[in-house]
Design an enzyme around this catalytic site. Structure first.
Site, PDB file in Angstrom:
ATOM      1  N   GLN A  43       8.869   3.978  -5.358  1.00 19.00           N
ATOM      2  CA  GLN A  43       7.944   4.672  -6.242  1.00 19.00           C
ATOM      3  C   GLN A  43       8.234   6.171  -6.117  1.00 19.00           C
ATOM      4  O   GLN A  43       8.740   6.608  -5.098  1.00 19.00           O
ATOM      5  CB  GLN A  43       6.491   4.384  -5.835  1.00 19.00           C
ATOM      6  CG  GLN A  43       6.007   2.973  -6.088  1.00 19.00           C
ATOM      7  CD  GLN A  43       4.479   2.908  -6.069  1.00 19.00           C
ATOM      8  OE1 GLN A  43       3.789   3.676  -6.734  1.00 19.00           O
ATOM      9  NE2 GLN A  43       3.960   1.966  -5.285  1.00 19.00           N
ATOM     10  N   ASN A  80      -1.125   2.228  -5.806  1.00 17.26           N
ATOM     11  CA  ASN A  80      -1.569   1.983  -4.434  1.00 17.26           C
ATOM     12  C   ASN A  80      -2.554   0.824  -4.487  1.00 17.26           C
ATOM     13  O   ASN A  80      -3.762   1.026  -4.628  1.00 17.26           O
ATOM     14  CB  ASN A  80      -2.236   3.233  -3.846  1.00 17.26           C
ATOM     15  CG  ASN A  80      -2.837   2.968  -2.477  1.00 17.26           C
ATOM     16  OD1 ASN A  80      -2.377   2.104  -1.740  1.00 17.26           O
ATOM     17  ND2 ASN A  80      -3.874   3.719  -2.145  1.00 17.26           N
ATOM     18  N   MET A 130       0.836  -1.184   0.000  1.00 20.45           N
ATOM     19  CA  MET A 130       0.000   0.000   0.000  1.00 20.45           C
ATOM     20  C   MET A 130       0.877   1.242   0.000  1.00 20.45           C
ATOM     21  O   MET A 130       1.992   1.206   0.490  1.00 20.45           O
ATOM     22  CB  MET A 130      -0.908   0.026   1.225  1.00 20.45           C
ATOM     23  CG  MET A 130      -1.974   1.116   1.161  1.00 20.45           C
ATOM     24  SD  MET A 130      -2.757   1.398   2.755  1.00 20.45           S
ATOM     25  CE  MET A 130      -1.450   2.324   3.582  1.00 20.45           C
ATOM     26  N   CYS A 131       0.307   2.325  -0.503  1.00 24.23           N
ATOM     27  CA  CYS A 131       1.081   3.561  -0.605  1.00 24.23           C
ATOM     28  C   CYS A 131       0.201   4.769  -0.383  1.00 24.23           C
ATOM     29  O   CYS A 131      -1.028   4.700  -0.476  1.00 24.23           O
ATOM     30  CB  CYS A 131       1.728   3.686  -1.982  1.00 24.23           C
ATOM     31  SG  CYS A 131       2.849   2.347  -2.379  1.00 24.23           S
ATOM     32  N   GLY A 132       0.873   5.892  -0.117  1.00 18.93           N
ATOM     33  CA  GLY A 132       0.243   7.184  -0.237  1.00 18.93           C
ATOM     34  C   GLY A 132       0.747   7.781  -1.531  1.00 18.93           C
ATOM     35  O   GLY A 132       1.960   7.936  -1.723  1.00 18.93           O
TER      36      GLY A 132
END
Length: 615
Positions: free
Chosen positions: A63, A76, A1-3
């Protein structure tokens, strides 16, 4: 997961970070942060990309990902099927490689259509000067947008921030009706942005996705959205909803001597047809949970192999049928040596009357935050003994009976009004934004505190407790069960007034709006702790199976509460060995945790919540 964050500038405006947004993104992705700027020369535009990575699988992949031809990906999401991802691979790298090989919009849509799992993305396609972005079919990952016409700036981000009441309408959730493409050359020439929309198709009925109405209400000011004239679409990952209505439907034949809800379920399970339906749902749900609890490589779990101290998986846990089934199935697939954390949140109703003497003599090794006291019957009571705490404790006992070898960490998360007000102002109001109702406030706050996982666990048979904070990075939630199996009181009301046809329309609407009502908000709230929300009941195979069934197979609202709603799920719970938890009536989180009682009791759930305003 990412912001993830992307700023498109059509003018030479200097960009300055909003510190609050940056901090929110960083908390979502604590393992690695990186920025990248792309500048177009003919036409002239600037794309600023920022990514903040939570490492969940394979090798840690920085990323934004920039390939050899200059394409840039912000991803994401999680791939749980559809595209092959080897254990040592990272899904961001896999998606980047697939998109890099695409030479046409049809090929890009084909890649995105094949992915099973939650995702939100931004993709800069250098050839042709295009910017793609969007969310998965259900909108399980947050993506917000805003356009500043004066500065000619479009912003896309996982999470935003409130700034002032005047700015409340600026941010909007990107509707999960398809994916979007911006022609950067045309945008530069026009000085404004047009979104070309490639919608999901084969949704099965008009209620699920009314694309034109949705986009009209959500497009940023001074921007335009048009459906793609090419006719290209994304293919729905789930089968259409079964809309059939029987010519006649016999009332469920329940033996008159049965005097308990559990006995009703036992009788229904004597039907071979019912058993087959239950077995199919167990198979689909079990596989969905397996995908979500076994996709973590050892090195991500606290940088070491699984052990007996740290859980890798937690469950938002009320003791109700939805969370109990997730716990049972997680027990089937999480390594036996690992604990499973059960996160149970309660909001303090009122200050108990305390003797001065007791204040001077805190109990040794007790959870002093609960201010426990003994009633006349000799039972220990607490201002945090809210309904979900009571059913949660009963649920843990059922789980311990099913598997006494497993360590079940029942985490009692107790929230005072002072802490609620403090954290709402500092953090939660920004995460819930742009949603703004009393219901969003209640659920957003409850989920935020639950996901934080900071509370107490009982360590002795005498009830001694110690502080505990969950280490789990994966949090399973039961959202999607009520929406598909008629679990809400409004479903029973609609059934009474409009019969099976009305109930079907209500359920169709539920899935169509789940992205805008729930999922983006919950992703932002849970992600703020550097943890990832996973939704087994919204697994594509689970939804397809439930969509394939006629409504009366999933719920029988002629039966009483605690049986008729989510009937198929209750039968599943009984088959899995659960007892009383299988027949607990639905209790909404805001009432079960008692957060709704902590504020103005005269408010309506749909009212705008002034407590969420920062000004």
């Amino acid at each position: 997961m990412c912001g993830i964050f992307c700023l498109l500038s059509l003018s030479p405006t200097h960009f300055e970070w909003d510190k609050t947004i940056y901090e929110h993104l960083k908390r979502r992705g604590p393992n690695l942060s990186q920025d990248l700027t792309v500048t177009g020369k003919n036409p002239c535009y600037h794309c600023f990309f920022s990514a903040h990575v939570l490492h969940m699988r394979g090798l840690l992949t920085p990323q934004p990902v920039r390939d050899s031809t200059g394409n840039v990906l912000l991803w994401n999401g999680e791939i749980f099927g559809g595209l092959p991802v080897m254990p040592e691979e990272n899904d961001t790298a896999v998606v980047s490689q697939r998109l890099s090989s695409c030479n046409s919009p049809a090929e890009i849509l084909s890649v995105l259509s094949s992915i099973r799992g939650p995702w939100g993305f931004v993709y800069y396609q250098k050839a042709g000067h295009f910017l793609w972005f969007g969310r998965d079919f259900f909108g399980r990952r947050s993506l917000l947008w805003k356009f500043d016409a004066d500065a000619e700036l479009l912003t896309l981000t996982s999470v935003a921030a409130q700034t002032s009441e005047a700015d409340q309408s600026a941010w909007q959730e990107v509707p999960a009706i398809g994916v979007y493409r911006i022609d950067l050359k045309a945008a530069k020439e026009a000085g404004s942005v047009t979104f070309e929309v490639y919608p999901w198709t084969n949704a099965g009925n008009d209620v699920l996705f009314t694309c034109s109405e949705t986009i009209r209400d959500s497009v940023p000011n001074s921007c335009t959205a048009v459906m793609s004239q090419s006719g290209l679409t994304l293919t729905s990952p789930v089968c259409p909803l079964n809309m059939s209505i029987p010519q006649s439907l016999n009332e469920t034949d329940i033996h008159p001597n049965l005097n308990s809800s559990v006995s009703v379920l036992e009788q229904l399970l004597t039907s071979r047809e019912r058993n087959d339906e239950v077995n199919c749902l167990i198979d689909a749900l079990s596989e969905a949970v397996k995908r979500r609890v076994q996709s973590l490589p050892f090195e991500v779990l606290n940088d070491s192999p699984p052990d007996s101290e740290h859980a890798s998986v937690a469950i938002l846990f009320s003791g109700g049928v939805d969370s109990m089934i997730l716990a049972v199935l997680a027990d089937h697939h999480v390594p036996a040596i690992q604990p499973i954390d059960l996160l149970n949140v309660a909001f303090r109703l009122q200050e108990p009357k305390k003797q001065k003497e007791s204040a001077k003599k805190p109990k040794k090794h007790r959870n002093t935050c609960t201010d426990s006291k003994t009633d006349g019957a000799g039972q220990t009571s607490s201002p945090f003994d809210v309904p979900d705490r009571v059913t949660g404790k009963a649920g843990v006992k059922e789980l311990q009976d099913l598997n006494p070898e497993r360590t079940w960490n029942f985490v009692e998360i107790n929230v005072t009004q002072e802490e609620l007000q403090k954290m709402r102002h500092e953090r939660i109001c920004h995460l819930v934004h742009p949603l703004d109702t009393v219901l969003d406030d209640s659920i957003g706050c409850a989920v935020w505190f639950a996901a934080r996982g900071a509370g107490f666990i009982t360590v002795t048979t005498d009830g001694d407790q110690r502080p505990f904070t969950s280490s789990a990075k994966v949090i399973l939630t039961g959202i999607g069960a009520d929406e598909q199996l008629a679990g809400y009181s409004r479903h029973r009301a609609r059934f009474k007034t409009s019969g099976q046809g009305g109930l079907i329309q209500e359920l169709a609407m539920e899935l169509g709006r789940i992205s805008s009502r729930n999922l983006g908000r919950d992703d932002r709230v849970i992600g703020d702790h550097g943890k990832e929300a996973r939704f087994p009941y919204l697994d594509e195979d689970v939804v397809s199976y439930l969509n394939s069934l006629p409504v009366w197979k999933k719920a029988d609202l002629s039966l009483p509460r605690g049986v008729g709603e989510k009937l198929l799920l209750r039968l599943t719970a009984k088959r899995l060995g659960l007892g009383q938890s299988a027949v607990l009536p639905k209790r909404a989180m805001q009432f079960g945790s008692r957060i709704a009682k902590m504020e103005d009791s005269h408010e309506k759930a749909s009212d705008k919540c002034t407590r969420l305003l920062t000004g």
